[in-house]
Structure formats: structure tokens, C-alpha cells
Write a protein that holds these residues in place. Structure first.
Motif, PDB file in Angstrom:
ATOM      1  N   PRO A  54      48.782  42.329  34.900  1.00 19.02           N
ATOM      2  CA  PRO A  54      48.927  43.311  35.884  1.00 19.02           C
ATOM      3  C   PRO A  54      48.763  42.625  37.284  1.00 19.02           C
ATOM      4  CG  PRO A  54      46.815  43.442  34.611  1.00 19.02           C
ATOM      5  CD  PRO A  54      47.240  42.548  33.897  1.00 19.02           C
ATOM      6  N   PRO A  55      49.568  43.282  38.224  1.00 17.27           N
ATOM      7  CA  PRO A  55      49.557  42.525  39.668  1.00 17.27           C
ATOM      8  C   PRO A  55      48.518  41.962  40.037  1.00 17.27           C
ATOM      9  CG  PRO A  55      50.726  44.552  39.392  1.00 17.27           C
ATOM     10  CD  PRO A  55      50.173  44.628  38.154  1.00 17.27           C
ATOM     11  N   GLY A  56      48.191  40.732  40.573  1.00 20.17           N
ATOM     12  CA  GLY A  56      46.984  40.430  41.201  1.00 20.17           C
ATOM     13  C   GLY A  56      45.959  39.800  40.285  1.00 20.17           C
ATOM     14  N   ALA A  57      46.067  39.869  39.094  1.00 18.29           N
ATOM     15  CA  ALA A  57      45.416  39.482  37.982  1.00 18.29           C
ATOM     16  C   ALA A  57      45.678  38.145  37.599  1.00 18.29           C
ATOM     17  CB  ALA A  57      45.370  40.178  36.642  1.00 18.29           C
ATOM     18  N   SER A  58      44.585  37.247  37.217  1.00 21.78           N
ATOM     19  CA  SER A  58      44.846  35.673  36.847  1.00 21.78           C
ATOM     20  C   SER A  58      45.719  35.780  35.598  1.00 21.78           C
ATOM     21  CB  SER A  58      43.622  35.011  36.274  1.00 21.78           C
ATOM     22  OG  SER A  58      43.798  33.819  35.615  1.00 21.78           O
ATOM     23  N   ASP A  59      46.655  34.723  35.750  1.00 19.29           N
ATOM     24  CA  ASP A  59      47.585  34.155  34.410  1.00 19.29           C
ATOM     25  C   ASP A  59      46.993  33.772  33.457  1.00 19.29           C
ATOM     26  OD1 ASP A  59      47.156  31.891  35.951  1.00 19.29           O
ATOM     27  OD2 ASP A  59      48.796  30.919  34.657  1.00 19.29           O
ATOM     28  N   LEU A  60      45.599  33.371  33.494  1.00 18.40           N
ATOM     29  CA  LEU A  60      44.910  32.811  32.383  1.00 18.40           C
ATOM     30  C   LEU A  60      44.428  33.885  31.521  1.00 18.40           C
ATOM     31  CD1 LEU A  60      42.238  30.455  34.244  1.00 18.40           C
ATOM     32  CD2 LEU A  60      44.463  29.757  33.030  1.00 18.40           C
ATOM     33  N   PRO A  61      44.207  33.783  30.188  1.00 18.97           N
ATOM     34  CA  PRO A  61      43.894  35.009  29.229  1.00 18.97           C
ATOM     35  C   PRO A  61      42.343  35.139  29.414  1.00 18.97           C
ATOM     36  CG  PRO A  61      44.576  33.064  28.051  1.00 18.97           C
ATOM     37  CD  PRO A  61      44.885  32.520  29.612  1.00 18.97           C
ATOM     38  N   GLY A  62      41.992  36.033  28.841  1.00 14.78           N
ATOM     39  CA  GLY A  62      40.415  36.603  28.900  1.00 14.78           C
ATOM     40  C   GLY A  62      40.054  37.722  29.606  1.00 14.78           C
ATOM     41  N   LEU A  63      39.615  38.829  28.926  1.00 19.00           N
ATOM     42  CA  LEU A  63      39.134  39.998  29.690  1.00 19.00           C
ATOM     43  C   LEU A  63      37.606  40.274  29.483  1.00 19.00           C
ATOM     44  CD1 LEU A  63      41.830  42.194  27.566  1.00 19.00           C
ATOM     45  CD2 LEU A  63      42.129  41.090  29.949  1.00 19.00           C
ATOM     46  N   ALA A  93      40.140  41.572  34.528  1.00 19.23           N
ATOM     47  CA  ALA A  93      41.614  41.829  34.265  1.00 19.23           C
ATOM     48  C   ALA A  93      42.418  40.605  33.971  1.00 19.23           C
ATOM     49  CB  ALA A  93      42.320  42.413  35.417  1.00 19.23           C
ATOM     50  N   GLY A  94      41.656  39.420  33.732  1.00 21.44           N
ATOM     51  CA  GLY A  94      42.220  38.104  33.232  1.00 21.44           C
ATOM     52  C   GLY A  94      41.418  37.092  33.806  1.00 21.44           C
ATOM     53  N   GLY A  95      41.736  35.817  33.293  1.00 26.41           N
ATOM     54  CA  GLY A  95      41.002  34.556  33.720  1.00 26.41           C
ATOM     55  C   GLY A  95      39.657  34.360  33.041  1.00 26.41           C
ATOM     56  N   GLY A  96      39.566  34.884  31.935  1.00 25.90           N
ATOM     57  CA  GLY A  96      37.998  34.706  31.307  1.00 25.90           C
ATOM     58  C   GLY A  96      38.058  33.752  30.320  1.00 25.90           C
ATOM     59  N   TYR A  97      39.324  32.943  30.001  1.00 25.94           N
ATOM     60  CA  TYR A  97      39.101  31.728  29.398  1.00 25.94           C
ATOM     61  C   TYR A  97      39.084  30.494  30.258  1.00 25.94           C
ATOM     62  CZ  TYR A  97      41.221  34.007  25.115  1.00 25.94           C
ATOM     63  OH  TYR A  97      41.417  34.857  24.038  1.00 25.94           O
ATOM     64  N   ALA A  98      37.951  30.374  30.913  1.00 21.02           N
ATOM     65  CA  ALA A  98      37.745  29.289  32.038  1.00 21.02           C
ATOM     66  C   ALA A  98      36.189  29.158  32.225  1.00 21.02           C
ATOM     67  CB  ALA A  98      38.223  29.674  33.173  1.00 21.02           C
ATOM     68  N   GLN A  99      36.097  28.043  32.780  1.00 20.95           N
ATOM     69  CA  GLN A  99      34.639  27.582  32.855  1.00 20.95           C
ATOM     70  C   GLN A  99      33.992  28.381  34.123  1.00 20.95           C
ATOM     71  OE1 GLN A  99      34.988  23.314  33.307  1.00 20.95           O
ATOM     72  NE2 GLN A  99      33.857  22.972  31.463  1.00 20.95           N
ATOM     73  N   LEU A 100      34.811  28.958  34.951  1.00 16.91           N
ATOM     74  CA  LEU A 100      34.411  29.619  36.047  1.00 16.91           C
ATOM     75  C   LEU A 100      35.174  30.858  36.384  1.00 16.91           C
ATOM     76  CD1 LEU A 100      34.056  26.800  38.759  1.00 16.91           C
ATOM     77  CD2 LEU A 100      32.099  27.988  38.105  1.00 16.91           C
ATOM     78  N   CYS A 101      34.760  32.153  36.548  1.00 15.60           N
ATOM     79  CA  CYS A 101      35.441  33.015  36.431  1.00 15.60           C
ATOM     80  C   CYS A 101      34.903  34.198  37.475  1.00 15.60           C
ATOM     81  CB  CYS A 101      35.254  33.800  35.196  1.00 15.60           C
ATOM     82  SG  CYS A 101      36.208  35.544  34.939  1.00 15.60           S
ATOM     83  N   LEU A 267      43.119  50.277  29.441  1.00 19.94           N
ATOM     84  CA  LEU A 267      41.979  50.012  30.399  1.00 19.94           C
ATOM     85  C   LEU A 267      42.471  48.944  31.454  1.00 19.94           C
ATOM     86  CD1 LEU A 267      38.880  50.174  31.013  1.00 19.94           C
ATOM     87  CD2 LEU A 267      38.397  48.514  29.496  1.00 19.94           C
ATOM     88  N   ARG A 268      43.289  47.905  31.151  1.00 23.47           N
ATOM     89  CA  ARG A 268      43.245  46.662  32.123  1.00 23.47           C
ATOM     90  C   ARG A 268      43.800  47.187  33.243  1.00 23.47           C
ATOM     91  NH1 ARG A 268      46.352  41.431  30.011  1.00 23.47           N
ATOM     92  NH2 ARG A 268      45.649  39.899  31.255  1.00 23.47           N
ATOM     93  N   PRO A 269      44.808  47.880  33.493  1.00 24.79           N
ATOM     94  CA  PRO A 269      45.528  48.005  34.705  1.00 24.79           C
ATOM     95  C   PRO A 269      44.934  48.914  35.851  1.00 24.79           C
ATOM     96  CG  PRO A 269      46.714  49.094  33.231  1.00 24.79           C
ATOM     97  CD  PRO A 269      45.580  48.749  32.309  1.00 24.79           C
ATOM     98  N   ARG A 270      43.637  49.735  35.199  1.00 24.02           N
ATOM     99  CA  ARG A 270      42.779  50.600  36.084  1.00 24.02           C
ATOM    100  C   ARG A 270      42.094  50.175  37.198  1.00 24.02           C
ATOM    101  NH1 ARG A 270      42.168  55.496  33.627  1.00 24.02           N
ATOM    102  NH2 ARG A 270      42.311  56.179  35.706  1.00 24.02           N
ATOM    103  N   PRO A 271      41.697  50.728  38.290  1.00 23.72           N
ATOM    104  CA  PRO A 271      41.148  50.222  39.294  1.00 23.72           C
ATOM    105  C   PRO A 271      39.681  49.847  39.162  1.00 23.72           C
ATOM    106  CG  PRO A 271      41.656  52.628  39.898  1.00 23.72           C
ATOM    107  CD  PRO A 271      42.225  52.224  38.448  1.00 23.72           C
TER     108      PRO A 271
END
Ligand SMILES: NC(=O)c1ccc[n+]([C@@H]2O[C@H](COP(=O)([O-])OP(=O)(O)OC[C@H]3O[C@@H](n4cnc5c(N)ncnc54)[C@H](OP(=O)(O)O)[C@@H]3O)[C@@H](O)[C@H]2O)c1
Length: 332
Positions: A54-63, A93-101, A267-271
Motif C-alpha cells: 500500500p502507498p507509504g508502507a515499507s517495501d520490506l515484508p512483514g505485517l 502495514a509492512g517492514g516487519g522482517y527487520a531488526q528495527l520497525c 486489513l492492510r490498507p485500512r487507516p
């Protein structure tokens, strides 16, 4: 920080460990040092190029993630009753596969007492999805009958437990006898092996011909027409995925004669405000059930995210094999 990137769309091996700049929390947000990241089917779809970010979300996977608050918007933290050092789990909405989020404070919940960060990381995506779709859209009530397609999925094991704890009769479908047994151990009243039995006939039999009140469907396609056949009067069908295809031919006569509702959501694109309202409801109505042990996280396997090759590839391979029962989690 280390993160798991989707280097190109394709097989699980496209998931690779990479160095990324540390994210920074903005207004209304906090920064989490991630101990564990939950894996969900939408991550697999995203890796294959079938689920645009979704627009504005990290390109990294992980919810979803769990870990310790490192920093954040002081006013938002205070309002939510959190402080730096607290352990939280978060829907993102993204970016969960990371050491910092980074996560919106409104989408964070405390790690429920008695559960580890790994267990807490398995909660947000399915608990937010099930609450919003089954109890808000589907309006499942105490005493009603609830059919879950895919009872042993991450979504299914959550739906079984919350629905049972809140007083519904639960019927599930699953693709093997072992999975059916596992669903019953989690509290399902009845389990139908959808490869060897017809769920329409079975659901009608189990409800004395009345049909079920609510169905949670992650298959769609030709299932929709069959689900309409086994809904009770005023029944609600809630579609959350289309693994069986997007097109359905239905008997519209049944919809009006039985006053059925067909609905669904993603769920993912909801505000943030929408997700924050779900977080509040979960904290009030469901977190006490986790803390009392009435509902348990169901973890099938964990994999070390930062290994070489990354455990993320193994996690996705396992999810695609459909051998898992419950959740798969990456640890950092
Ligand atoms: N709308 C939303 O907001 C939202 C949010 C999160 C997830 N989802 C969707 O919800 C689904 C579950 O997610 P998850 O992370 O829990 O994935 P998961 O654990 O991989 O589960 C997928 C499930 O689909 C079941 N399934 C496939 N074909 C089936 C069929 N013909 N009949 C009955 N069940 C069937 C599988 O059952 P067997 O293994 O027994 O065959 C499996 O349990 C995914 O499709 C995901 O995209 C939607």
C-alpha cells in the motif's frame, strides 16, 4: 539494521538478508527493537509479486512484530500508557522482517502477560483480522454457529479460540485428518476434512438442517455458492481471501429468501484510526483471555531470520507446503 529484502519477485530464495538504514519514528509512532516477526500468507503473496505494497508502507515484508520500545512520540506513548523499554506487539502495514520497525502507537498492544516475544509476534495480524471480520463485520454472537474454512491456518487457529471463548459453536474445515484433530484440540466442536467430505452436507447435518450463522471464508471461487447453500436465515458470509479464485456464480434467490449478508475486507490498507479502534477492542475483550490462558498463541515453527541463507526462505517454503498448523515466526 539487518532486514529481509524481497530482492526480486519469485521463489522463497529471493528473500535475502540486507543492510538497511535504521527507520525513524514520526508523529504518533514508536520504534521497536524487534525480537520476533510473524509470517503470514500475505507475505508469500507479496514475495511472489501478487500483493502490491500500500502507498507509504515499507517495501520490506512483514505485517506483525514483537519486541522492546526503543523510542517514540512521547505524547502518543503517554496517552497509550507505554514507555521506552516496554515490550509490545504491533500490527504494521509492512517492514516487519527487520531488526528495527516503526509502528503507529495506536496499533501496538502490550505483550500479554505470560507469553514470550516470539509468541506475541504471532498475534497481531490474525487477531486484528479475525476481530474485525468475524465479530464486527460478521457480528458473530454467543450461541451462534460459526464455520471456519481453513481451521488450521494462522487465521483459523485464532478464530477457533476467540469464537469458542465468546460462546459460539465452531465448525471448521481442514485438508487432512491430522489438521482436523488439531482444530478439535484447540476447541473446535466439529471438524470436516474438506478433501473427503462435502462441507455443505456436513454443516447442514451438524446444525439439524438450519445452517450456520456465520462463515469465515479464505477460499471464495466456487466455495461461495456452496457457502450460501449452508447459511442459516440471516446468515453472514465474510470473505477474507480468494485462494480459490475471484469469480463466483450464486443463487441470488437464496440470498433474498434467507436474508443473507455477503461481505469481506482487507486489513492492510485500512487507516491507522480504524486499526487503532480494533486494537482497543482487542485489549479490552481478548487480551484478558490470552492472559488467563483461555486463548493461546499456536506456533508451529520458528526460524532464525538473520542466518545465511535466511530462515525467512525456509519459513516461506514451509508455508507454501501447507504442512503447518498455526503460525510460523522469525526470530532475531
Ligand atoms: N483480508 C484480510 O485482511 C486478511 C488478513 C490476513 C490473512 N488473510 C488471508 O487469510 C488466509 C489465511 O492466512 P494465514 O496467514 O492464516 O495463512 P495459512 O496459515 O497459510 O493458511 C492458508 C489456509 O487456507 C486453507 N485452504 C486452502 N484451500 C482450502 C480449501 N479449498 N478449503 C478449505 N481451506 C483451504 C489451508 O487449509 P489446508 O492446509 O487444510 O488445506 C490453510 O489452512 C490467506 O489466504 C491470507 O491471504 C486475509
Amino acid at each position: 539494521m539487518k532486514a529481509i529484502e524481497i530482492t526480486s519477485f519469485g521463489a522463497p530464495e529471493v528473500l535475502r538478508v540486507a543492510d538497511r538504514p535504521d527507520p525513524v519514528a514520526g508523529a504518533g509512532e514508536l520504534l521497536i527493537r524487534v525480537a520476533a516477526s510473524g509470517v503470514n500468507r500475505p507475505d508469500v503473496l507479496q514475495r511472489m509479486g501478487n500483493y502490491p505494497v500500500p502507498p507509504g508502507a515499507s517495501d520490506l515484508p512483514g505485517l506483525e512484530v514483537a519486541g522492546e520500545i526503543v523510542s517514540g512520540d512521547a505524547a502518543a506513548l503517554a496517552e497509550a500508557g507505554f514507555k521506552v523499554g516496554d515490550r509490545v506487539c504491533a500490527l504494521i502495514a509492512g517492514g516487519g522482517y527487520a531488526q528495527l520497525c516503526v509502528a503507529p502507537v495506536a496499533q501496538c498492544l502490550p505483550v500479554p502477560k505470560g507469553w514470550s516475544d516470539t509468541e506475541a509476534a504471532s498475534l497481531p495480524e490474525t487477531f486484528f483480522t479475525v476481530w474485525s471480520n468475524v465479530f464486527e463485520r460478521g457480528r458473530l454472537q454467543k450461541g451462534e454457529t460459526f464455520l471456519i474454512q481453513g481451521g488450521s491456518s494462522g487465521i483459523g487457529v485464532t478464530a477457533i479460540q476467540i469464537a469458542k471463548a465468546l460462546g459460539a459453536t465452531v465448525i471448521v474445515t481442514a485438508g487432512s485428518d491430522d489438521k482436523c484433530e488439531a482444530c478439535k484440540k484447540l476447541g473446535a466442536d466439529h471438524a470436516i476434512n474438506y478433501r473427503t467430505s462435502d462441507f455443505v452436507e456436513e454443516a447442514k447435518k451438524l446444525t439439524g438442517g438450519k445452517g450456520v450463522d456465520v462463515i469465515l471464508d479464505m477460499v471464495a471461487g466456487e466455495y461461495v455458492a456452496r457457502e450460501i447453500e449452508c447459511l442459516a436465515e440471516d446468515g453472514r458470509l465474510v470473505i477474507i481471501a480468494v485462494q480459490g479464485g475471484v469469480k463466483a456464480q450464486i443463487n441470488a434467490g437464496l440470498v433474498l429468501r434467507r436474508r443473507l449478508t455477503i461481505t469481506g475486507s482487507t486489513l492492510r490498507p485500512r487507516p491507522v484510526a480504524f486499526k487503532g479502534a480494533i486494537a482497543k477492542a482487542l485489549r479490552e475483550k481478548v487480551w484478558p483471555l490470552l492472559e488467563s490462558g483461555a486463548i493461546k498463541p499456536v506456533i508451529h515453527s520458528t526460524f532464525a531470520a538473520a542466518g545465511e541463507p535466511s530462515g525467512a526462505a525456509q519459513a516461506h517454503t514451509l508455508m507454501e507446503s501447507n504442512q503447518h498448523i498455526g503460525k510460523i515466526v522469525l526470530t532475531w
